[in-house]
Design an enzyme around this catalytic site. Sequence first.
Site, PDB file in Angstrom:
ATOM      1  N   GLY A  38     -41.109   2.318 -69.774  1.00 16.41           N
ATOM      2  CA  GLY A  38     -41.641   1.420 -68.772  1.00 16.41           C
ATOM      3  C   GLY A  38     -42.246   0.170 -69.350  1.00 16.41           C
ATOM      4  O   GLY A  38     -41.560  -0.827 -69.556  1.00 16.41           O
ATOM      5  N   HIS A 123     -52.732   4.289 -76.021  1.00 14.23           N
ATOM      6  CA  HIS A 123     -53.906   4.131 -75.175  1.00 14.23           C
ATOM      7  C   HIS A 123     -54.743   5.399 -75.337  1.00 14.23           C
ATOM      8  O   HIS A 123     -54.192   6.510 -75.346  1.00 14.23           O
ATOM      9  CB  HIS A 123     -53.457   3.970 -73.725  1.00 14.23           C
ATOM     10  CG  HIS A 123     -54.505   3.466 -72.787  1.00 14.23           C
ATOM     11  ND1 HIS A 123     -55.638   2.797 -73.197  1.00 14.23           N
ATOM     12  CD2 HIS A 123     -54.591   3.535 -71.427  1.00 14.23           C
ATOM     13  CE1 HIS A 123     -56.354   2.464 -72.138  1.00 14.23           C
ATOM     14  NE2 HIS A 123     -55.752   2.918 -71.050  1.00 14.23           N
ATOM     15  N   GLU A 211     -58.940  -5.465 -69.579  1.00 11.67           N
ATOM     16  CA  GLU A 211     -57.966  -5.624 -68.499  1.00 11.67           C
ATOM     17  C   GLU A 211     -58.648  -6.043 -67.201  1.00 11.67           C
ATOM     18  O   GLU A 211     -58.128  -6.881 -66.457  1.00 11.67           O
ATOM     19  CB  GLU A 211     -57.217  -4.312 -68.281  1.00 11.67           C
ATOM     20  CG  GLU A 211     -56.270  -3.954 -69.405  1.00 11.67           C
ATOM     21  CD  GLU A 211     -55.781  -2.524 -69.316  1.00 11.67           C
ATOM     22  OE1 GLU A 211     -54.837  -2.193 -70.046  1.00 11.67           O
ATOM     23  OE2 GLU A 211     -56.339  -1.730 -68.530  1.00 11.67           O
ATOM     24  N   GLU A 247     -53.327 -26.680 -66.921  1.00  8.69           N
ATOM     25  CA  GLU A 247     -53.875 -27.324 -68.120  1.00  8.69           C
ATOM     26  C   GLU A 247     -54.440 -26.278 -69.084  1.00  8.69           C
ATOM     27  O   GLU A 247     -54.301 -26.393 -70.306  1.00  8.69           O
ATOM     28  CB  GLU A 247     -54.959 -28.337 -67.740  1.00  8.69           C
ATOM     29  CG  GLU A 247     -55.453 -29.146 -68.933  1.00  8.69           C
ATOM     30  CD  GLU A 247     -56.397 -30.280 -68.545  1.00  8.69           C
ATOM     31  OE1 GLU A 247     -56.965 -30.894 -69.461  1.00  8.69           O
ATOM     32  OE2 GLU A 247     -56.558 -30.544 -67.328  1.00  8.69           O
TER      33      GLU A 247
END
Length: 347
Positions: A38, A123, A211, A247
């Site tokens: 995945g 993880h 995250e 920007e």
Amino acid sequence: MKLKFGTVEENVVTREEFPLEKAKEVLKDEVIAVLGYGVQGPGQALNLKDNGFNVIVGQRKDSKTWDKAVADGWVPGETLFELEEACEKGTILQFLLSDAGQIALWPTVKKHLSPGKALYFSHGFGVTYKDQTGIVPPADVDVILVAPKGSGTSLRRMFVEGRGLNSSFAIFQDATGKAKDRVVALGIGVGSGYLFETDFYKEVTSDLTGERGTLMGAIQGIFAAQYEVLRANGHTPSEAFNETVEELTQSLMPLVAENGMDWMYANCSTTAQRGALDWWKPFRDATKPVFEDLYNSVKTGKEAAKSIESNSKSDYRVKLEEELKELRDSEMWQAGATVRKLRPENN
């Protein structure tokens, strides 16, 4: 080697001290089974294969990701197998399914963790939150982690470009006495630029915080807040998007990546310098309590519980698409789609 990061000395491993040929020698008798195709699976599996390691992929048959693996060159019955068969064949099992997917497959994986094998994560979630996941590895296998600091897509893209994405590594359990060599060799094999040492708990708490914070959650919130203020004060969507997102991502962040924030400040106008230096501390002071609440939610396992509950539901993908559609259809990101089309490289 030991390097100073600011005033703190840390252990890092570079390609120079642990070259690819050494990594291949360490893993010459191993069969690396990448379980899941995945997010991280494709990049890690393809990089390992291109680097000359013995790699197979385990994936559910008759799924879109099975078809993707075939399209990427994995051959059913030779290098691509159903998950349980890959577990049986592998001596190193790279457990790269989603956190919810790992919970569901754990009984199958555990059954095939015979003594001396290695269980590899990218993880620390499953092991750290074992009370919620049920993932408790047997005592006679190595349990190791390599966590690239970026998406699997970035890992693969940078590898193809001849670059490397830095990764953390950790050893939770060294049953064979070979865990350190195994994990570093795998880190080099998947295309890491360099490796820095951590542990499973620190990896998952920093990762979940990042995250939800500056990497994704906080940055989207800050983008939305500034965009909405500009729009409310009469600025056009194109102007608001360019001053808020374009920007930053196209001009300023590359400068930060090259030499740091101070260097980026030094290469902006004096007006921009003054304003940035005046306002960064008020933004820090305003957001630090939010980050403290976020870290506490991660540390206490609340974020893990939310993720497991949400991601384990049968309608998770449908709900996810609804939430992503809300972002995608917002004026800010619709403006962004037009801005991206206008970039010179797209014309």
